[in-house]
Motif scaffolding. Sequence first.
Motif, PDB file in Angstrom:
ATOM      1  N   GLU A 160       0.820  -1.220   0.000  1.00 41.45           N
ATOM      2  CA  GLU A 160       0.000   0.000   0.000  1.00 41.45           C
ATOM      3  C   GLU A 160       0.849   1.263   0.000  1.00 41.45           C
ATOM      4  N   ARG A 161       2.137   1.140   0.325  1.00 42.56           N
ATOM      5  CA  ARG A 161       2.998   2.322   0.357  1.00 42.56           C
ATOM      6  C   ARG A 161       3.617   2.631  -0.998  1.00 42.56           C
ATOM      7  N   ALA A 162       3.563   1.686  -1.927  1.00 43.20           N
ATOM      8  CA  ALA A 162       4.231   1.865  -3.213  1.00 43.20           C
ATOM      9  C   ALA A 162       3.452   2.819  -4.106  1.00 43.20           C
ATOM     10  N   ASP A 163       4.163   3.727  -4.759  1.00 46.97           N
ATOM     11  CA  ASP A 163       3.584   4.615  -5.762  1.00 46.97           C
ATOM     12  C   ASP A 163       2.333   5.321  -5.247  1.00 46.97           C
ATOM     13  N   TYR A 164       2.396   5.757  -4.003  1.00 46.37           N
ATOM     14  CA  TYR A 164       1.302   6.527  -3.411  1.00 46.37           C
ATOM     15  C   TYR A 164      -0.035   5.796  -3.511  1.00 46.37           C
ATOM     16  N   GLY A 165       0.002   4.509  -3.233  1.00 47.37           N
ATOM     17  CA  GLY A 165      -1.229   3.735  -3.215  1.00 47.37           C
ATOM     18  C   GLY A 165      -1.621   3.140  -4.548  1.00 47.37           C
ATOM     19  N   GLN A 166      -0.839   3.345  -5.585  1.00 46.16           N
ATOM     20  CA  GLN A 166      -1.172   2.810  -6.904  1.00 46.16           C
ATOM     21  C   GLN A 166      -0.846   1.320  -6.963  1.00 46.16           C
ATOM     22  N   VAL A 167      -1.813   0.518  -7.391  1.00 46.44           N
ATOM     23  CA  VAL A 167      -1.593  -0.916  -7.572  1.00 46.44           C
ATOM     24  C   VAL A 167      -0.918  -1.130  -8.920  1.00 46.44           C
ATOM     25  N   ARG A 168       0.149  -1.905  -8.946  1.00 43.81           N
ATOM     26  CA  ARG A 168       0.893  -2.114 -10.186  1.00 43.81           C
ATOM     27  C   ARG A 168       0.974  -3.604 -10.518  1.00 43.81           C
ATOM     28  N   GLY A 169       0.785  -3.897 -11.795  1.00 45.12           N
ATOM     29  CA  GLY A 169       0.937  -5.249 -12.293  1.00 45.12           C
ATOM     30  C   GLY A 169       2.300  -5.419 -12.928  1.00 45.12           C
ATOM     31  N   ILE A 170       2.842  -6.631 -12.860  1.00 49.66           N
ATOM     32  CA  ILE A 170       4.171  -6.929 -13.390  1.00 49.66           C
ATOM     33  C   ILE A 170       4.059  -8.096 -14.362  1.00 49.66           C
ATOM     34  N   CYS A 171       4.535  -7.892 -15.575  1.00 49.76           N
ATOM     35  CA  CYS A 171       4.501  -8.939 -16.587  1.00 49.76           C
ATOM     36  C   CYS A 171       5.445 -10.082 -16.202  1.00 49.76           C
ATOM     37  N   MET A 172       4.949 -11.309 -16.291  1.00 51.67           N
ATOM     38  CA  MET A 172       5.748 -12.475 -15.961  1.00 51.67           C
ATOM     39  C   MET A 172       6.348 -13.161 -17.180  1.00 51.67           C
ATOM     40  N   GLY A 173       6.056 -12.679 -18.375  1.00 54.34           N
ATOM     41  CA  GLY A 173       6.682 -13.219 -19.573  1.00 54.34           C
ATOM     42  C   GLY A 173       6.140 -14.552 -20.041  1.00 54.34           C
ATOM     43  N   LEU A 174       4.999 -14.981 -19.483  1.00 47.57           N
ATOM     44  CA  LEU A 174       4.417 -16.254 -19.921  1.00 47.57           C
ATOM     45  C   LEU A 174       3.823 -16.074 -21.313  1.00 47.57           C
ATOM     46  N   MET A 175       4.236 -16.899 -22.246  1.00 47.76           N
ATOM     47  CA  MET A 175       3.816 -16.748 -23.633  1.00 47.76           C
ATOM     48  C   MET A 175       2.368 -17.183 -23.803  1.00 47.76           C
ATOM     49  N   PRO A 176       1.601 -16.454 -24.626  1.00 42.32           N
ATOM     50  CA  PRO A 176       0.174 -16.775 -24.768  1.00 42.32           C
ATOM     51  C   PRO A 176      -0.064 -17.989 -25.658  1.00 42.32           C
TER      52      PRO A 176
END
Length: 308
Positions: A160-176
Amino acid sequence: MDVSSDAASLWLFGPEDMPILVRNAELVLPHLTIFLGGWAIRFAGRAVDCPTPPDIDLVEREDGGVTVVLNGPCGYSLSFDDEFNAANGLASALIAAYVTRRPRMVCLHASSVAVGAEDDAAIAVMLGESFAGKSSTALQMAAAGHRLFGDDRLAVIADERADYGQVRGICMGLMPKVRMPLPPDCGAQFQEFVEGCSEICDDQAAYLRIWDNEAASFGEQAPVSAFIMLDRRDSGDSVLEPAPKGDIVRTLVANCYAPHIDAGALVPILSDLADRVGGYRLRFSSSRDAALAIAGELAPGRVETVNG
């Protein structure tokens, strides 16, 4: 093969500041790029030189199969009949190791697309059960020019402290991948997209490799703008409507991988995510129409590009 053999090879995967150590990865390396992309891979020597146990072991069995062992308190062991499927198992184990090392990170079983202007794009996260249409809806949007952010896995920073409360997603590189045959109502644009991106294709699935500018790469981050719960029906028009927080939390719980977080702490974390992001329920029968509905709500200036 004895996993303790001094002759075993060691490999480092992922970021240099926190690499994941894998023993005997060479057993499946020729197939790994079908399932996982963007991860740094480097040879690290032989097992005799290793001061600590590896994070992941690959064990070649006498019957020709391969067992993938994720070590540590969140570990597990899965056996595969061949090296191709074991490569898929290694991809999942690498993602699991990446996520469980980070105390406030969770992994969602979800497909995701970055929508909006390139310099202000945010991630729409599609959640649902197996066969709910997560991948096909996300790929419909990718075929229309929206940037694919992840297929089947998305890591989320839950601090909750990161980026002033902004939720961030991180790409895991799993191929579609997409199930075959394609439905007859998928549209010519989608058919051309799948044909152009297919690296391996049979009568059950097509494994896709999408151009770098059309898909996020491993480790890339962006803010999460919405959780979208997919409710696939046999017929009917697409209906996208705001969802109650309780429904979003229950869906996040059902689609969350976070064995390193105590159950008593996990629900408040996911509840906080639902509070800060919000979301929708999407009832639909066609993934093409579902993509139109999402684009119309989150990127109205781009909605016409889903047609074709």
